[in-house]
Design a protein around this motif. Structure first.
Motif, mmCIF file in Angstrom:
data_model
loop_
_atom_site.group_PDB
_atom_site.id
_atom_site.type_symbol
_atom_site.label_atom_id
_atom_site.label_comp_id
_atom_site.label_asym_id
_atom_site.label_seq_id
_atom_site.Cartn_x
_atom_site.Cartn_y
_atom_site.Cartn_z
ATOM 1 N N LEU A 41 -42.279 -38.272 12.344
ATOM 2 C CA LEU A 41 -42.564 -37.396 12.348
ATOM 3 C C LEU A 41 -41.399 -36.519 13.241
ATOM 4 N N LEU A 42 -41.827 -37.350 14.080
ATOM 5 C CA LEU A 42 -40.640 -36.311 15.650
ATOM 6 C C LEU A 42 -38.915 -36.712 15.075
ATOM 7 N N VAL A 43 -38.902 -37.168 14.391
ATOM 8 C CA VAL A 43 -37.566 -36.841 14.750
ATOM 9 C C VAL A 43 -37.156 -36.328 13.696
ATOM 10 N N PHE A 44 -37.389 -35.946 12.542
ATOM 11 C CA PHE A 44 -38.131 -35.111 11.441
ATOM 12 C C PHE A 44 -38.085 -33.666 12.184
ATOM 13 N N ALA A 45 -39.189 -33.250 12.799
ATOM 14 C CA ALA A 45 -39.570 -31.866 13.778
ATOM 15 C C ALA A 45 -37.518 -31.819 14.295
ATOM 16 N N ARG A 46 -37.564 -32.495 15.616
ATOM 17 C CA ARG A 46 -36.177 -32.263 15.933
ATOM 18 C C ARG A 46 -35.021 -32.014 15.316
ATOM 19 N N THR A 47 -34.873 -32.565 14.514
ATOM 20 C CA THR A 47 -33.667 -32.452 13.426
ATOM 21 C C THR A 47 -33.857 -31.076 12.750
ATOM 22 N N ALA A 48 -35.288 -30.784 12.389
ATOM 23 C CA ALA A 48 -35.018 -29.780 11.231
ATOM 24 C C ALA A 48 -35.321 -28.377 12.644
ATOM 25 N N LEU A 49 -35.538 -27.732 13.504
ATOM 26 C CA LEU A 49 -35.553 -27.344 14.781
ATOM 27 C C LEU A 49 -33.833 -27.420 15.429
ATOM 28 N N GLU A 50 -32.869 -28.168 14.910
ATOM 29 C CA GLU A 50 -32.259 -28.067 15.686
ATOM 30 C C GLU A 50 -31.398 -27.508 14.680
ATOM 31 N N ARG A 51 -31.040 -27.582 13.996
ATOM 32 C CA ARG A 51 -30.440 -27.187 12.189
ATOM 33 C C ARG A 51 -31.088 -25.594 12.670
ATOM 34 N N TYR A 52 -31.509 -25.212 12.817
ATOM 35 C CA TYR A 52 -32.723 -24.047 12.205
ATOM 36 C C TYR A 52 -32.061 -23.213 13.433
ATOM 37 N N PHE A 53 -33.046 -23.563 14.870
ATOM 38 C CA PHE A 53 -31.981 -22.662 15.929
ATOM 39 C C PHE A 53 -30.603 -22.565 15.726
ATOM 40 N N LEU A 54 -29.844 -23.695 14.977
ATOM 41 C CA LEU A 54 -27.465 -24.005 15.018
ATOM 42 C C LEU A 54 -28.061 -22.389 14.146
ATOM 43 N N GLN A 55 -28.683 -22.555 13.310
ATOM 44 C CA GLN A 55 -28.019 -21.622 12.006
ATOM 45 C C GLN A 55 -28.255 -20.386 12.060
ATOM 46 N N MET A 56 -29.285 -19.888 12.532
ATOM 47 C CA MET A 56 -29.185 -18.821 13.996
ATOM 48 C C MET A 56 -28.550 -18.264 14.502
ATOM 49 N N GLU A 57 -28.354 -19.532 15.303
ATOM 50 C CA GLU A 57 -27.032 -18.888 16.051
ATOM 51 C C GLU A 57 -25.848 -18.370 16.100
ATOM 52 N N GLU A 58 -25.454 -19.011 15.017
ATOM 53 C CA GLU A 58 -24.054 -19.358 14.013
ATOM 54 C C GLU A 58 -24.218 -18.021 13.132
ATOM 55 N N SER A 59 -25.701 -17.861 12.496
ATOM 56 C CA SER A 59 -25.322 -16.311 11.245
ATOM 57 C C SER A 59 -25.674 -15.443 12.479
ATOM 58 N N GLY A 60 -26.241 -15.608 13.334
ATOM 59 C CA GLY A 60 -26.415 -13.927 14.759
ATOM 60 C C GLY A 60 -28.280 -13.637 13.749
ATOM 61 N N TYR A 61 -28.672 -14.534 13.019
ATOM 62 C CA TYR A 61 -30.097 -13.782 12.663
ATOM 63 C C TYR A 61 -30.917 -14.124 13.778
ATOM 64 N N LYS A 62 -31.987 -12.909 13.685
ATOM 65 C CA LYS A 62 -32.856 -12.530 14.984
ATOM 66 C C LYS A 62 -34.161 -12.441 14.185
ATOM 67 N N PRO A 63 -34.922 -14.007 14.586
ATOM 68 C CA PRO A 63 -36.539 -13.876 13.718
ATOM 69 C C PRO A 63 -37.535 -13.278 14.129
ATOM 70 N N SER A 64 -38.262 -12.261 13.377
ATOM 71 C CA SER A 64 -39.471 -11.558 13.522
ATOM 72 C C SER A 64 -40.847 -12.258 12.403
ATOM 73 N N MET A 65 -41.409 -12.028 13.820
ATOM 74 C CA MET A 65 -42.897 -12.518 12.976
ATOM 75 C C MET A 65 -44.506 -11.312 13.594
ATOM 76 N N GLY A 66 -44.301 -10.431 13.109
ATOM 77 C CA GLY A 66 -45.790 -9.490 13.671
ATOM 78 C C GLY A 66 -44.638 -8.879 14.607
ATOM 79 N N THR A 67 -45.494 -8.598 15.725
ATOM 80 C CA THR A 67 -45.671 -7.789 16.767
ATOM 81 C C THR A 67 -44.287 -8.916 17.867
ATOM 82 N N PRO A 68 -43.466 -7.937 18.473
ATOM 83 C CA PRO A 68 -42.550 -8.813 19.568
ATOM 84 C C PRO A 68 -43.050 -9.523 21.028
ATOM 85 N N GLN A 69 -44.638 -9.383 21.014
ATOM 86 C CA GLN A 69 -45.177 -10.803 21.288
ATOM 87 C C GLN A 69 -45.372 -11.652 20.598
#
Length: 226
Positions: A41-69
């Motif tokens: 399960l943690l292999v699954f989590a690590r892989t998904a988070l790595e791919r997600y953050f890499l995609q954000m970095e490559e695309s320049g996408y900035k996630p937003s969740m309600g308030t900045p905090q």
């Protein structure tokens, strides 16, 4: 199962060995099969988070969740989790390298045999995800990670004694941040939040029911003597 992932580009024996050893420098390897399921399960989590953050970095996408905090809290927590997992848990690239290397080089077959339960459990979850998102875009992978871990740890009360840093994560608080912004995650008249909750439960159920079958061609020393 292993689609969309890749083994080391230079697949010489030396480069593969370096890759395998460096994939998780302080790897925690469970001895019991029930704990290997948590590892998967943690292999699954690590892989998904790595791919997600890499995609954000490559695309320049900035996630937003309600308030900045709220945004800083959610994605700061997930970044820290990814970093912790990279230290002590391998990712899907490692599993691919193990499988492909064992097929090409006999010297790696003992590694594939050693990792067989982990590969079995990971594949079961990955296949469930692939089937669920077969005809639609896989949205909010970071939320899927949160939901799967929350369900496994809090609902199923599975042991995480090997990974004490997970106790410091308030999974319900993270889920609440997404729930409070549920309207932001509507797509084609479908609530993505509800869909992620549903697939997270399916993934956990699949992992729970999955059995690792020891190869039937193994012969005990007693039988062999006869």
């Amino acid at each position: 199962m292993f689609n969309n992932f890749s083994a080391p580009e230079n697949d010489t024996i030396d480069s593969i060995e370096i890759f395998l050893k460096s994939n998780a420098k302080n790897r925690i390897k469970p001895a019991l099969l029930r704990d290997v399921k948590t590892e998967a399960l943690l292999v699954f989590a690590r892989t998904a988070l790595e791919r997600y953050f890499l995609q954000m970095e490559e695309s320049g996408y900035k996630p937003s969740m309600g308030t900045p905090q709220d945004t800083a809290y959610v994605y700061g927590t997930l970044t820290a989790l990814r970093d912790k997992l990279q230290e002590c848990v391998v990712n899907a690239d490692y599993l691919i390298a193990v499988v492909k290397s064992a097929q090409k080089y006999p010297s790696f077959r003992h590694v594939a045999k050693y990792e067989a339960p982990l590969i079995c459990y990971y594949n079961a979850m990955a296949q469930k995800v692939a089937n669920h998102f077969y005809n639609k875009f896989a949205s909010l992978p970071e939320f899927l990670v949160i939901c799967v871990l929350s369900h496994w740890i809090l609902e199923e009360e599975k042991s995480i004694h090997l990974y004490p840093f997970l106790k410091d994560i308030d999974f319900m608080s993270l889920i609440d941040k997404f729930e409070m912004n549920r309207e932001s995650f509507q797509k084609d008249n479908e609530c993505i939040i509800s869909d992620i909750h549903a697939v997270a439960v399916d993934i956990v159920e699949k992992l729970k029911e999955k059995k690792f079958k020891v190869s039937s061609d193994r012969i005990s020393k007693t039988r062999k003597k006869k």
